[in-house]
Write an enzyme that holds these catalytic residues in place. Structure first.
Site, PDB file in Angstrom:
ATOM      1  N   PHE A   1       0.852  -1.189   0.000  1.00  0.00           N
ATOM      2  CA  PHE A   1       0.000   0.000   0.000  1.00  0.00           C
ATOM      3  C   PHE A   1       0.893   1.247   0.000  1.00  0.00           C
ATOM      4  O   PHE A   1       1.853   1.325   0.766  1.00  0.00           O
ATOM      5  CB  PHE A   1      -0.901  -0.037   1.240  1.00  0.00           C
ATOM      6  CG  PHE A   1      -2.006   0.960   1.225  1.00  0.00           C
ATOM      7  CD1 PHE A   1      -3.175   0.700   0.535  1.00  0.00           C
ATOM      8  CD2 PHE A   1      -1.881   2.164   1.900  1.00  0.00           C
ATOM      9  CE1 PHE A   1      -4.210   1.628   0.516  1.00  0.00           C
ATOM     10  CE2 PHE A   1      -2.913   3.100   1.881  1.00  0.00           C
ATOM     11  CZ  PHE A   1      -4.078   2.820   1.194  1.00  0.00           C
TER      12      PHE A   1
ATOM     13  N   ASP B   1       1.583  -4.890   8.638  1.00  0.00           N
ATOM     14  CA  ASP B   1       0.416  -4.033   8.438  1.00  0.00           C
ATOM     15  C   ASP B   1      -0.799  -4.950   8.287  1.00  0.00           C
ATOM     16  O   ASP B   1      -0.877  -5.734   7.343  1.00  0.00           O
ATOM     17  CB  ASP B   1       0.618  -3.149   7.198  1.00  0.00           C
ATOM     18  CG  ASP B   1      -0.474  -2.091   7.058  1.00  0.00           C
ATOM     19  OD1 ASP B   1      -1.611  -2.354   7.530  1.00  0.00           O
ATOM     20  OD2 ASP B   1      -0.212  -1.023   6.478  1.00  0.00           O
TER      21      ASP B   1
ATOM     22  N   TYR C   1     -11.110   1.641  10.365  1.00  0.00           N
ATOM     23  CA  TYR C   1     -12.315   1.991   9.599  1.00  0.00           C
ATOM     24  C   TYR C   1     -12.675   0.977   8.520  1.00  0.00           C
ATOM     25  O   TYR C   1     -13.663   1.140   7.826  1.00  0.00           O
ATOM     26  CB  TYR C   1     -12.183   3.381   8.967  1.00  0.00           C
ATOM     27  CG  TYR C   1     -10.928   3.636   8.162  1.00  0.00           C
ATOM     28  CD1 TYR C   1     -10.816   3.190   6.861  1.00  0.00           C
ATOM     29  CD2 TYR C   1      -9.859   4.333   8.717  1.00  0.00           C
ATOM     30  CE1 TYR C   1      -9.660   3.418   6.130  1.00  0.00           C
ATOM     31  CE2 TYR C   1      -8.697   4.570   7.999  1.00  0.00           C
ATOM     32  CZ  TYR C   1      -8.596   4.106   6.705  1.00  0.00           C
ATOM     33  OH  TYR C   1      -7.452   4.326   5.988  1.00  0.00           O
ATOM     34  N   LYS C   2     -11.855  -0.074   8.353  1.00  0.00           N
ATOM     35  CA  LYS C   2     -12.163  -1.067   7.325  1.00  0.00           C
ATOM     36  C   LYS C   2     -13.043  -2.152   7.953  1.00  0.00           C
ATOM     37  O   LYS C   2     -14.181  -1.877   8.304  1.00  0.00           O
ATOM     38  CB  LYS C   2     -10.868  -1.590   6.715  1.00  0.00           C
ATOM     39  CG  LYS C   2     -10.155  -0.483   5.919  1.00  0.00           C
ATOM     40  CD  LYS C   2      -8.776  -0.848   5.429  1.00  0.00           C
ATOM     41  CE  LYS C   2      -8.194   0.300   4.619  1.00  0.00           C
ATOM     42  NZ  LYS C   2      -6.733   0.217   4.475  1.00  0.00           N
TER      43      LYS C   2
ATOM     44  N   ARG D   1     -12.579  -4.145  -7.362  1.00  0.00           N
ATOM     45  CA  ARG D   1     -12.291  -4.819  -6.097  1.00  0.00           C
ATOM     46  C   ARG D   1     -13.588  -5.012  -5.315  1.00  0.00           C
ATOM     47  O   ARG D   1     -14.386  -4.079  -5.173  1.00  0.00           O
ATOM     48  CB  ARG D   1     -11.309  -3.949  -5.315  1.00  0.00           C
ATOM     49  CG  ARG D   1     -10.682  -4.621  -4.142  1.00  0.00           C
ATOM     50  CD  ARG D   1      -9.566  -3.749  -3.591  1.00  0.00           C
ATOM     51  NE  ARG D   1     -10.117  -2.540  -2.974  1.00  0.00           N
ATOM     52  CZ  ARG D   1      -9.554  -1.901  -1.958  1.00  0.00           C
ATOM     53  NH1 ARG D   1      -8.435  -2.329  -1.442  1.00  0.00           N
ATOM     54  NH2 ARG D   1     -10.099  -0.815  -1.455  1.00  0.00           N
TER      55      ARG D   1
HETATM   56  C1  PLP Z   1      -6.023   1.319   4.305  1.00  0.00           C
HETATM   57  C2  PLP Z   1      -4.569   1.078   4.530  1.00  0.00           C
HETATM   58  C3  PLP Z   1      -3.789   2.023   5.209  1.00  0.00           C
HETATM   59  C4  PLP Z   1      -4.416   3.322   5.615  1.00  0.00           C
HETATM   60  O1  PLP Z   1      -3.583   4.203   6.262  1.00  0.00           O
HETATM   61  P1  PLP Z   1      -4.235   5.533   6.853  1.00  0.00           P
HETATM   62  O2  PLP Z   1      -3.135   6.153   7.600  1.00  0.00           O
HETATM   63  O3  PLP Z   1      -5.396   5.124   7.694  1.00  0.00           O
HETATM   64  O4  PLP Z   1      -4.741   6.355   5.724  1.00  0.00           O
HETATM   65  C5  PLP Z   1      -2.456   1.711   5.440  1.00  0.00           C
HETATM   66  N1  PLP Z   1      -1.919   0.555   5.021  1.00  0.00           N
HETATM   67  C6  PLP Z   1      -2.663  -0.374   4.350  1.00  0.00           C
HETATM   68  C7  PLP Z   1      -2.054  -1.651   3.922  1.00  0.00           C
HETATM   69  C8  PLP Z   1      -4.001  -0.117   4.084  1.00  0.00           C
HETATM   70  O5  PLP Z   1      -4.724  -1.006   3.415  1.00  0.00           O
END
Ligand code: PLP
Length: 413
Positions: free
Chosen positions: A128, A198, A223-224, A372
């Site tokens: 990501f 992560d 939030y996911k 997705r």
């Molecule tokens: C959604 C996601 C993030 C989000 O990071 P934020 O700091 O909340 O914007 C980070 N890493 C991964 C792998 C994600 O899927």
């Protein structure tokens, strides 16, 4: 051929079917994007209204103690620890995932710092972007003494005596590929290094066993799949064995051993509390608390089983009904290798997804050509899989996606 009636039968015998009532979903929507923003829990609005009018409005500053605001980061951390196979005192809720990556990566690099020759931060090219960006920014702050090495193939073989730290996302946000955490942790240990995991697409989506699988450092998203609401606070996990000496770079007062002693000098809290920085975002934490309650009494094993059944069904129906339309699934077929999502490559992925969203089938688009779909077993029904695929088929068969308005790019895709 699987019929809608078959899917309804699956719903009637689904042990998790009742969990859908824990959410408020629009009647005309099939929500396949809980991997990006979890749905609204039924109790969130009332809980937040009470927090605002009573706890804040009437309680005022007394609520830090009387309503337990000050305990929220640890309290929610304990709840998340339960979902991730961690001990009660190993998870804290704080900040955003990006910021927690910074804290843990910086701390892990400092811990590795004594060893000459360990100058590589290992990650995956497909990770990501924020994970890569935070690594780049941190390295730049440290004088660019590290090399950010991005692996294209199997990261398992990339660990060696030059690795300072690896930053690995367990479930890939694009393909849904799931890493074997235990195996990679063993590889890292053999090479004398550690992994910052992560878990943004793992927490609440797949069973995670941080302690049993030998994980030492991890971050993830609220939030996911955890349903904490847009921009919900994130979490950080630090194995108990590392806590006493962990060098956190963001030495804010909430991570101090005694914040209200108002000392001049920073002295970190002995435990997981040191990973806090500033004052917790109370309203957002209370929304996350309700999001976490949607998992009460649900076993991650049951959840995982239903997630795989939903995604297998969706894939089978896509093959059966949308075969001629040029979709190709890029997610791993094997259960052991995938999280709770499927991604399909398609030449016109963006406008196709916009046409689907317009018809209530909400997934999302990811560069360069992916549609997705996330599967959240707490509120999705088997019949939803059937209905969604029929809508996809109709959008393709009628070429409804080709309307010019669907080609217009939004800021958030
Ligand atoms: C959604 C996601 C993030 C989000 O990071 P934020 O700091 O909340 O914007 C980070 N890493 C991964 C792998 C994600 O899927």
């Amino acid at each position: 051929m699987i019929t809608r009636g078959d899917c309804e039968t699956m719903d009637r015998t689904d042990a998790l079917a009742a969990a859908r009532d824990r959410f408020l979903l629009p009647a005309d929507v099939i929500y396949l994007d809980g991997n990006s923003l979890g749905a609204l829990p039924a109790r969130t609005a009332a809980r937040l209204a009470d927090a605002v009018t009573q706890q804040w409005g009437q309680g005022l500053i007394r609520s830090w103690n009387a309503a337990g605001w000050v305990n929220l980061p640890e309290q929610l951390g304990r709840k998340i620890a339960g979902l991730l196979g961690a001990a009660d005192n190993e998870v804290i809720v704080a900040d955003s995932t990006s910021i927690n990556i910074f804290k843990l990566l910086a701390g892990a690099l400092t811990m590795a710092g004594g060893e000459r020759g360990r100058r590589v931060i290992l990650s995956e090219r497909g990770n990501f972007p924020t994970d890569l960006y935070m690594s780049q920014g941190l390295n730049s702050l440290l004088g660019d003494i590290y090399e950010l090495r991005l692996v294209d193939g199997n990261i398992e073989n990339a660990f060696d005596a030059t690795t300072a730290v690896a930053l690995i996302t367990q479930v890939d946000y694009c393909s849904g590929r799931l890493h074997d955490m235990k195996r990679l942790n063993a590889k890292a240990r053999e090479a004398g290094t550690r992994i910052v995991w992560d878990l943004s697409h793992s927490a609440g989506a797949v069973p995670v066993a941080l302690n049993d699988d030998g994980a030492e450092l991890a971050v993830g998203c609220g939030y996911k799949y955890l349903n904490g609401g847009p921009g919900a606070p994130a979490f950080a996990y630090l194995a108990a064995s590392l806590q006493r000496d962990f060098p956190t770079p963001l030495s804010g007062w909430f991570g101090h051993a005694a914040p209200f002693a108002f000392d001049t000098n920073y002295r970190p809290a002995p435990g997981i509390e040191r990973l806090q920085c500033g004052t917790p975002s109370v309203l957002a934490m209370l929304a996350l608390a309700v999001g976490l309650e949607t998992f009460d009494g649900i076993s991650m094993q049951d959840l995982r089983q239903k997630s795989l059944r939903l995604s297998d069904l969706f894939w089978t129906l896509m093959d059966a009904h949308c075969g001629p339309f040029g979709f190709s699934c890029v997610s791993p077929r094997e259960h052991a290798d995938r999280g709770s999502q499927l991604s399909f490559a398609h030449e016109h992925a963006y406008p196709v997804m916009q046409a689907l969203i317009d018809r209530g089938v909400i997934g999302d688009f990811r560069q360069p050509n992916l549609l997705r779909f996330g599967f959240t077993p707490l509120y999705l029904r088997f019949a939803d899989m059937y209905d969604a695929v029929m809508i996809i088929r109709a959008v393709m068969a009628t070429e409804a996606w080709a309307e010019p308005r669907y080609a217009q790019r939004n800021r958030v895709t």
